[in-house]
Every structure is written in C-alpha cells, then in structure tokens.
Design a protein around this motif. Structure first.
Motif, PDB file in Angstrom:
ATOM      1  N   THR A 130     101.102  39.104  43.498  1.00  0.00           N
ATOM      2  CA  THR A 130     101.686  38.223  44.510  1.00  0.00           C
ATOM      3  C   THR A 130     103.053  38.701  44.968  1.00  0.00           C
ATOM      4  O   THR A 130     103.565  38.245  45.984  1.00  0.00           O
ATOM      5  N   GLY A 131     103.671  39.602  44.198  1.00  0.00           N
ATOM      6  CA  GLY A 131     104.980  40.140  44.552  1.00  0.00           C
ATOM      7  C   GLY A 131     105.250  41.387  43.748  1.00  0.00           C
ATOM      8  O   GLY A 131     104.510  41.703  42.799  1.00  0.00           O
ATOM      9  N   PRO A 132     106.309  42.124  44.088  1.00  0.00           N
ATOM     10  CA  PRO A 132     106.610  43.373  43.385  1.00  0.00           C
ATOM     11  C   PRO A 132     106.843  43.212  41.891  1.00  0.00           C
ATOM     12  O   PRO A 132     106.684  44.157  41.128  1.00  0.00           O
ATOM     13  N   SER A 133     107.211  42.001  41.444  1.00  0.00           N
ATOM     14  CA  SER A 133     107.557  41.811  40.034  1.00  0.00           C
ATOM     15  C   SER A 133     106.378  41.439  39.138  1.00  0.00           C
ATOM     16  O   SER A 133     106.530  41.402  37.914  1.00  0.00           O
ATOM     17  N   ASP A 134     105.213  41.152  39.720  1.00  0.00           N
ATOM     18  CA  ASP A 134     104.087  40.745  38.873  1.00  0.00           C
ATOM     19  C   ASP A 134     102.833  41.589  39.120  1.00  0.00           C
ATOM     20  O   ASP A 134     101.708  41.120  38.945  1.00  0.00           O
ATOM     21  N   LEU A 135     103.019  42.834  39.511  1.00  0.00           N
ATOM     22  CA  LEU A 135     101.883  43.705  39.795  1.00  0.00           C
ATOM     23  C   LEU A 135     101.126  44.044  38.510  1.00  0.00           C
ATOM     24  O   LEU A 135     101.735  44.290  37.475  1.00  0.00           O
ATOM     25  N   GLN A 136      99.806  44.071  38.619  1.00  0.00           N
ATOM     26  CA  GLN A 136      98.951  44.403  37.485  1.00  0.00           C
ATOM     27  C   GLN A 136      98.006  45.524  37.879  1.00  0.00           C
ATOM     28  O   GLN A 136      97.552  45.598  39.023  1.00  0.00           O
ATOM     29  N   ASP A 137      97.699  46.396  36.924  1.00  0.00           N
ATOM     30  CA  ASP A 137      96.764  47.489  37.178  1.00  0.00           C
ATOM     31  C   ASP A 137      95.372  46.937  37.475  1.00  0.00           C
ATOM     32  O   ASP A 137      94.866  46.079  36.739  1.00  0.00           O
ATOM     33  N   VAL A 138      94.762  47.419  38.551  1.00  0.00           N
ATOM     34  CA  VAL A 138      93.396  47.010  38.880  1.00  0.00           C
ATOM     35  C   VAL A 138      92.433  48.194  38.908  1.00  0.00           C
ATOM     36  O   VAL A 138      91.223  48.010  38.829  1.00  0.00           O
ATOM     37  N   ARG A 139      92.960  49.417  38.987  1.00  0.00           N
ATOM     38  CA  ARG A 139      92.068  50.576  39.061  1.00  0.00           C
ATOM     39  C   ARG A 139      92.862  51.843  38.790  1.00  0.00           C
ATOM     40  O   ARG A 139      94.033  51.951  39.172  1.00  0.00           O
ATOM     41  N   VAL A 140      92.247  52.807  38.149  1.00  0.00           N
ATOM     42  CA  VAL A 140      92.794  54.150  37.995  1.00  0.00           C
ATOM     43  C   VAL A 140      91.742  55.129  38.488  1.00  0.00           C
ATOM     44  O   VAL A 140      90.560  55.016  38.128  1.00  0.00           O
ATOM     45  N   VAL A 141      92.157  56.063  39.344  1.00  0.00           N
ATOM     46  CA  VAL A 141      91.220  57.074  39.851  1.00  0.00           C
ATOM     47  C   VAL A 141      91.822  58.458  39.620  1.00  0.00           C
ATOM     48  O   VAL A 141      93.048  58.631  39.640  1.00  0.00           O
ATOM     49  N   THR A 142      90.952  59.431  39.369  1.00  0.00           N
ATOM     50  CA  THR A 142      91.397  60.803  39.186  1.00  0.00           C
ATOM     51  C   THR A 142      90.674  61.706  40.173  1.00  0.00           C
ATOM     52  O   THR A 142      89.528  61.439  40.558  1.00  0.00           O
ATOM     53  N   PHE A 143      91.359  62.758  40.584  1.00  0.00           N
ATOM     54  CA  PHE A 143      90.811  63.712  41.553  1.00  0.00           C
ATOM     55  C   PHE A 143      90.880  65.121  40.989  1.00  0.00           C
ATOM     56  O   PHE A 143      91.791  65.443  40.217  1.00  0.00           O
ATOM     57  N   GLU A 144      89.944  65.946  41.425  1.00  0.00           N
ATOM     58  CA  GLU A 144      89.972  67.365  41.088  1.00  0.00           C
ATOM     59  C   GLU A 144      89.915  68.172  42.380  1.00  0.00           C
ATOM     60  O   GLU A 144      88.886  68.222  43.056  1.00  0.00           O
ATOM     61  N   LYS A 145      91.049  68.738  42.770  1.00  0.00           N
ATOM     62  CA  LYS A 145      91.174  69.566  43.969  1.00  0.00           C
ATOM     63  C   LYS A 145      90.585  68.871  45.200  1.00  0.00           C
ATOM     64  O   LYS A 145      89.690  69.396  45.859  1.00  0.00           O
ATOM     65  N   PRO A 146      91.079  67.690  45.550  1.00  0.00           N
ATOM     66  CA  PRO A 146      90.494  66.931  46.676  1.00  0.00           C
ATOM     67  C   PRO A 146      90.810  67.569  48.022  1.00  0.00           C
ATOM     68  O   PRO A 146      91.886  68.137  48.227  1.00  0.00           O
ATOM     69  N   GLU A 147      89.846  67.455  48.942  1.00  0.00           N
ATOM     70  CA  GLU A 147      89.995  67.951  50.313  1.00  0.00           C
ATOM     71  C   GLU A 147      89.463  66.899  51.274  1.00  0.00           C
ATOM     72  O   GLU A 147      88.282  66.565  51.236  1.00  0.00           O
ATOM     73  N   GLY A 148      90.311  66.373  52.138  1.00  0.00           N
ATOM     74  CA  GLY A 148      89.866  65.424  53.152  1.00  0.00           C
ATOM     75  C   GLY A 148      90.114  63.979  52.759  1.00  0.00           C
ATOM     76  O   GLY A 148      90.809  63.677  51.791  1.00  0.00           O
ATOM     77  N   TRP A 149      89.525  63.083  53.559  1.00  0.00           N
ATOM     78  CA  TRP A 149      89.666  61.647  53.324  1.00  0.00           C
ATOM     79  C   TRP A 149      88.735  61.202  52.199  1.00  0.00           C
ATOM     80  O   TRP A 149      87.544  61.515  52.210  1.00  0.00           O
ATOM     81  N   ILE A 150      89.279  60.475  51.251  1.00  0.00           N
ATOM     82  CA  ILE A 150      88.506  59.939  50.133  1.00  0.00           C
ATOM     83  C   ILE A 150      88.683  58.426  50.140  1.00  0.00           C
ATOM     84  O   ILE A 150      89.808  57.925  50.200  1.00  0.00           O
ATOM     85  N   THR A 151      87.579  57.701  50.103  1.00  0.00           N
ATOM     86  CA  THR A 151      87.600  56.237  50.156  1.00  0.00           C
ATOM     87  C   THR A 151      86.984  55.678  48.879  1.00  0.00           C
ATOM     88  O   THR A 151      85.911  56.104  48.469  1.00  0.00           O
ATOM     89  N   PHE A 152      87.675  54.734  48.242  1.00  0.00           N
ATOM     90  CA  PHE A 152      87.188  54.176  46.984  1.00  0.00           C
ATOM     91  C   PHE A 152      87.543  52.696  46.903  1.00  0.00           C
ATOM     92  O   PHE A 152      88.471  52.218  47.559  1.00  0.00           O
ATOM     93  N   ASP A 153      86.789  51.968  46.093  1.00  0.00           N
ATOM     94  CA  ASP A 153      87.031  50.548  45.875  1.00  0.00           C
ATOM     95  C   ASP A 153      88.316  50.338  45.088  1.00  0.00           C
ATOM     96  O   ASP A 153      88.628  51.099  44.164  1.00  0.00           O
ATOM     97  N   VAL A 154      89.053  49.287  45.456  1.00  0.00           N
ATOM     98  CA  VAL A 154      90.277  48.935  44.743  1.00  0.00           C
ATOM     99  C   VAL A 154      89.942  48.315  43.388  1.00  0.00           C
ATOM    100  O   VAL A 154      90.631  48.545  42.400  1.00  0.00           O
ATOM    101  N   SER A 155      88.885  47.551  43.340  1.00  0.00           N
ATOM    102  CA  SER A 155      88.498  46.823  42.132  1.00  0.00           C
ATOM    103  C   SER A 155      87.455  47.598  41.345  1.00  0.00           C
ATOM    104  O   SER A 155      86.757  48.463  41.874  1.00  0.00           O
ATOM    105  N   SER A 156      87.347  47.265  40.067  1.00  0.00           N
ATOM    106  CA  SER A 156      86.245  47.774  39.248  1.00  0.00           C
ATOM    107  C   SER A 156      85.361  46.620  38.768  1.00  0.00           C
ATOM    108  O   SER A 156      84.501  46.797  37.914  1.00  0.00           O
ATOM    109  N   GLU A 157      85.575  45.414  39.343  1.00  0.00           N
ATOM    110  CA  GLU A 157      84.808  44.236  38.948  1.00  0.00           C
ATOM    111  C   GLU A 157      83.642  44.017  39.916  1.00  0.00           C
ATOM    112  O   GLU A 157      83.809  44.130  41.127  1.00  0.00           O
TER     113      GLU A 157
END
Length: 198
Positions: free
Chosen positions: A110-137
């Motif tokens: 809800t604000g900068p002081s209460d941010l919580q992790d919702v997703r972690v993504v890793t890349f290997e030598k990415p090229e171009g636009w990559i689109t992924f879901d913010v949530s894992s639920e």
C-alpha cells in the motif's frame, strides 16, 4: 521452471505460467492492458541522461542506467489500488553484458514502507521483451495466476549477470488483468477509430 529460449524463472508458491518471450525489441502486442501511465515512476539512482524516462520512451536504444549501490530498483506508485497482472521488461544481454539483470525481486504493497515480496524471477542472457506474472498464486478458476492488488509495485534488480554492479533496463511496462467484460469485437481497429465520436 524453464521458459522459452534461455530464460528461466524461480518462484515461491503455486506453479507459474511460462514467460511470454518475444525476442524482439519492439513492445509486444499483448492482450493485457498497459496501466503504467497511471503511476508515478521513480528509480533508485541514475546517470545523467539515462533516467526513468528511458524506461518509457519506447526506444530500445535508450536505457535506464543506475548509478549507486545495489540493489537497484524501479518504483511505480498508483493513485488508487490497482490490479496488477504482469510485467513486461526489455533486456538485451548481447549489448549490455554485465549490466543485464539476472535476478529481479517484485514487491507490492500500500506504500513504500510496507512492501512485501510477491515474486522472484531469474534470467539467463535475456534478449528482447519478456513478460511474466507478478503473482505466483493461482486464480479462483485454477487456470492461471491471480493479479496482485496494490498501490505500489517495485521491481528490484537483485543481481546482474557476471556479478555486474550497475544495471541497464531498456523498457518496462506494468500490465493489468484482462477485463472479462470486454467484448473482443470492440477491440478491433475499426471500432477503436470511432469510439471517441459522440
């Protein structure tokens, strides 16, 4: 979980849908609405001439260049609570080398002081636009992933390829969920050309 090409994702919780990996430098034509323009954008640091505007100008030859200690981050603050479905990011390892992000952490709240992790993504030598879901639920229907509802979303560059320090990001979009109430016929070019007429 392996995605298209050499891109990978790691996450917590439910199984995630694969990345949409365009491999192109032009923004992909996606069904999810771009809600980026509704937010106030900021970055943790930048070199002169390589600021937050380079993330939004649609030019794959410009990029945000951080200029400070890690982690680096991009923050979008919305005026109201938004449903956030996906993130599209433009990365180009072939040009940016060790400046290319290898791990992103997505936080929301809800604000900068209460941010919580919702997703972690890793890349290997990415090229171009990559689109992924913010949530894992999973969503209620179990046929995809649920959106995240938040006023603030933050994209953190937690690590770069080859242990690079500063980072380059060439484009970023934040996307909302598809509105089930929209009729596909009303998304056609002929309809859109007349929709503002009274």
């Amino acid at each position: 979980m392996a995605a298209t090409g050499s891109t990978h994702t790691q996450h917590t919780g439910a199984s995630a849908a694969p990345f949409h990996h365009s491999g192109h430098l032009k923004p992909p034509n996606l069904p999810w609405p771009d809600i980026s323009g509704r937010a106030k954008w900021s970055v943790s640091s930048y070199k002169f001439g390589f600021g937050v505007e380079c993330l939004r100008d649609g030019d794959p030859d410009t990029f945000w260049h951080s200029d400070g200690p890690q982690p680096h981050f991009i923050t979008l603050e919305f005026p109201c609570k938004m449903a956030i479905q996906k993130i599209s990011i433009l990365l180009k390892f072939s040009q940016d080398d060790s400046y290319t992000p290898s791990t992103l952490a997505i936080r929301a709240g809800t604000g900068p002081s209460d941010l919580q992790d919702v997703r972690v993504v890793t890349f290997e030598k990415p090229e171009g636009w990559i689109t992924f879901d913010v949530s894992s639920e999973p969503n209620e229907d179990g046929d995809g992933l649920a959106p995240v509802f938040a006023y603030v979303i933050q994209i953190i560059v937690a690590a770069n390829h080859m242990s690079g320090k500063d980072t380059h990001v060439r484009g970023l979009r934040v996307l909302g969920p598809i509105d089930d109430n929209d009729m596909f016929a009303f998304q056609t070019p002929p309809y859109k050309s007349y929709q503002i007429l009274r």
